[in-house]
Design an enzyme around this catalytic site. Structure first.
Site: not given
Ligand code: NAD
Length: 262
Positions: A151, A174
């Site tokens: 991120s 984070y």
């Molecule tokens: N959404 C944002 O704004 C954003 C910004 C920067 C980085 N990110 C990064 O992108 C990645 C995805 O984020 P997102 O927003 O799509 O998250 P999200 O919460 O929408 O989805 C995460 C998924 O991970 C699954 N999960 C949780 N624990 C798990 C485990 N132990 N084993 C397997 N699956 C598991 C959940 O069931 C879910 O489907 C993360 O690393 C997040 O830090 C997100």
């Protein structure tokens, strides 16, 4: 050079952890659209099954749902073994799951030691486990590609003022997790040099998700054009890292944030 009609990931098997989540669904859809086999690997296997069925409606490649808990070594091992048996190959893994406990996201004053360790352990520990197990598989089976989701907050300190007047904050866990993911990426890239393995991190900026208008205005004021991004805005960077178009890159952190972190 990109050639007419070429498909950068045709028939390649790409595992996306957390594939049923907001970014994961978009990533898997993009992989399927260009002819790859997207493994929608998630702890929530029902959501993964629904997502894969949706992706399979009208595409060139295909999506498959898989059960995966990234903090369980047996689960990670079983996924690798199962894919090897079924497809005879795994080409890439996108470390994208987002595990957190129910107290995640509190203000610094309210974060307990136990919650800090639990959240860092699940997220960073899970990313380590996936990168370790897939990395060893790739080393022993002719190479592969790892992309770890970090991120902007793995690189810059938060602008806390943009959260003023909202219940939102940028969790201290984070910062610890995502900065470590960038360095873990570099460690793995160095460790596996010469083994046909490339390892990158992808660092998105904020993603639109019904945030309060005041926050969006403050956030977008630091950006170059669009401001907060949609999940689809990250797809080009991911496919670039997964494909041979980035053949001679490894250990890099690609920031996609419309300039927010400058
Ligand atoms: N959404 C944002 O704004 C954003 C910004 C920067 C980085 N990110 C990064 O992108 C990645 C995805 O984020 P997102 O927003 O799509 O998250 P999200 O919460 O929408 O989805 C995460 C998924 O991970 C699954 N999960 C949780 N624990 C798990 C485990 N132990 N084993 C397997 N699956 C598991 C959940 O069931 C879910 O489907 C993360 O690393 C997040 O830090 C997100």
């Amino acid at each position: 050079m990109l050639e007419r009609g070429s498909h950068l990931l045709t028939d390649k098997v790409v595992v996306v952890t957390g594939g049923a989540g907001v970014l994961g669904r978009q990533f898997c859809t993009a992989i399927v659209k260009i002819g790859g086999v997207a493994i929608v690997a998630d702890r929530d296997v029902e959501a993964a099954t629904r997502a894969a069925a949706e992706m399979n409606k009208s595409r060139l490649g295909r999506a498959e749902a898989a059960s995966l808990d990234i903090i369980n070594p047996q689960s990670v091992g079983a996924l690798i073994d199962g894919l090897k048996k079924k497809h005879g190959r795994i080409d890439a893994v996108v470390n994208n799951a987002y595990p957190r406990n129910r107290n995640y996201g509190r203000k610094l004053e309210d974060v307990t030691y136990e919650d800090f360790c639990d959240n860092v352990g699940q997220h960073l520990g899970g990313y380590f486990l996936v990168a370790q197990q897939f990395g060893l598989f790739f080393r022993d089976h002719g190479g592969g590609n790892i992309v770890n989701l970090s991120s902007i907050y793995g690189t810059i300190v938060p602008r806390f003022e943009i959260y003023a007047g909202t219940p939102m904050t940028m969790p201290v866990e984070y910062a610890a997790i995502k900065s470590a993911v960038v360095q873990l990426t570099r460690y793995f890239a160095q460790y596996f040099k010469g083994a046909g393995l490339r390892v990158h991190s992808l660092s998105p900026g904020g993603i639109l998700a019904d945030q309060p208008a005041g926050f969006l205005a403050a956030y977008n004021g630091h950006c170059a054009s669009k401001g907060m991004l949609s999940p689809n805005d990250l797809v080009g960077a991911l496919l670039f890292l997964l494909s041979d178009q980035s053949q001679f890159m490894t250990g890099q952190n690609l920031i996609v944030d419309d300039g927010f972190s400058l």
